[in-house]
Scaffold this motif. Structure first.
Motif, PDB file in Angstrom:
ATOM      1  N   GLU A  67      38.448  40.192  33.993  1.00  0.00           N
ATOM      2  CA  GLU A  67      38.483  41.303  33.360  1.00  0.00           C
ATOM      3  C   GLU A  67      39.754  41.352  32.447  1.00  0.00           C
ATOM      4  OE1 GLU A  67      39.837  42.388  37.618  1.00  0.00           O
ATOM      5  OE2 GLU A  67      37.882  41.193  36.572  1.00  0.00           O
ATOM      6  N   GLU A  68      40.828  40.521  32.981  1.00  0.00           N
ATOM      7  CA  GLU A  68      42.029  40.236  32.141  1.00  0.00           C
ATOM      8  C   GLU A  68      41.867  39.311  31.121  1.00  0.00           C
ATOM      9  OE1 GLU A  68      45.376  40.214  35.768  1.00  0.00           O
ATOM     10  OE2 GLU A  68      44.342  38.291  35.459  1.00  0.00           O
ATOM     11  N   ALA A  69      40.827  38.494  31.200  1.00  0.00           N
ATOM     12  CA  ALA A  69      40.512  37.487  29.935  1.00  0.00           C
ATOM     13  C   ALA A  69      39.779  38.499  28.878  1.00  0.00           C
ATOM     14  CB  ALA A  69      39.554  36.493  30.427  1.00  0.00           C
ATOM     15  N   GLY A  70      39.057  39.468  29.555  1.00  0.00           N
ATOM     16  CA  GLY A  70      38.229  40.252  28.532  1.00  0.00           C
ATOM     17  C   GLY A  70      39.396  41.142  27.776  1.00  0.00           C
TER      18      GLY A  70
END
Length: 302
Positions: free
Chosen positions: A279-282
């Protein structure tokens, strides 16, 4: 004419019709001796009954030029080798290679047969690599013998290779591959006196006749923006010694317009010193997309 290619020997593949024919005639008009290659196949690559290369040779000779035909398959090792051999045995040298041959087998991806993929990638991408490989071997040999040439290669990509094109997954992939091949060849072959560039032309040919069928010459000027002859002056200049210092470049050209294309470059970056959770990459991607320029529209989606 200026005679910008006087004394040069130029090979043009797929030169029996369309862009290739226009290039061959333009080089001859500027003093080059031309090897006119064409296998004589149909629009989809199926065998044809005529020999268009001979007709182009006749056109060049009729106005006092020098040309010879080659009807081999340049997507085979022997065909590509014989193409370069014809230039050397007929005229004693090779200065410029214009890779232009190709055909279409358009399908949406879900309907694209493996044979249609293989055939299109073969003629466009392998059909660029093999003549380039054999020409480069000759120029390397010349350099090692102390005769460093002023050699030129002009490859033919497409807007489909730059942006993609709906219904042309095979063609787009092959044309994108030609761009990468151009960059690699320019980096590797410069030491042998070879400059390598690519064009992405738009013109009315057998491959685009439906797309540009309604485009006619402007009545006020008589200028037909989609005529293939409009592309040839850039190709002739890139294929001449006058283009010294220009290599590893891609030019989009149509009518009287020439655009120097700028390829993949680093855009917005999200720094990080540790592994991200998905979710952080997103979140990082969403932020980068807000900062980035939007991509060009794929052909067929506008």
């Amino acid at each position: 004419m200026s005679g910008i290619c006087t004394g040069r020997v130029v090979v043009v593949t797929g030169a029996g019709r369309g862009l290739g024919r226009a290039h061959a005639l333009a080089f001859a008009a500027e003093g080059a001796r031309v090897v006119v290659n064409d296998l004589g196949v149909g629009l989809d690559g199926t065998p044809g009954s005529d020999s268009p290369a001979d007709g182009v040779v006749d056109e060049i000779r009729a106005v006092g030029g020098h040309a010879v035909a080659h009807a081999g398959d340049i997507a085979t090792t022997e065909g590509a080798a014989s193409l370069i051999r014809v230039a050397l045995e007929t005229y004693g040298r090779l200065d410029t290679l214009v890779n232009n041959a190709g055909f279409l087998r358009d399908r949406m991806l879900v309907n694209l047969d493996e044979s249609d993929w293989d055939a299109v990638v073969r003629v466009h991408l392998k059909g660029h690599f093999l003549p380039l490989r054999h020409a480069a071997a000759h120029w390397r040999q010349e350099t090692r013998a102390g005769r460093t040439p002023e050699a030129r290669v002009v490859n033919t990509s497409s807007g489909a290779g730059l942006l993609g094109s709906v219904g042309q997954g095979n063609y787009s992939a092959a044309k994108a591959g030609i761009l990468a091949l151009t960059l690699v060849a320019a980096a590797e072959l410069g030491r042998y006196g070879v400059q390598v560039n690519a064009i992405a032309p738009a013109a009315r040919t057998r491959m685009t006749q439906e797309t540009f069928a309604q485009t006619m010459a402007a009545p006020e000027t008589g200028f037909d923006a989609m005529a293939p002859e409009n592309v040839s002056p850039l190709v002739v200049w890139l294929g001449s010694a006058a283009s010294a210092g220009v290599t590893g470049r891609v030019f989009e050209t149509e009518g009287g317009r020439i655009t120097l294309m700028e390829g993949w470059r680093p855009g917005p970056t999200a720094a990080g010193e540790q592994r991200r959770r998905p979710e952080e990459a997103g979140d990082a991607v969403r932020h980068l997309m807000k900062e980035a320029q939007p991509p060009g529209a794929v052909y067929g989606t506008r």
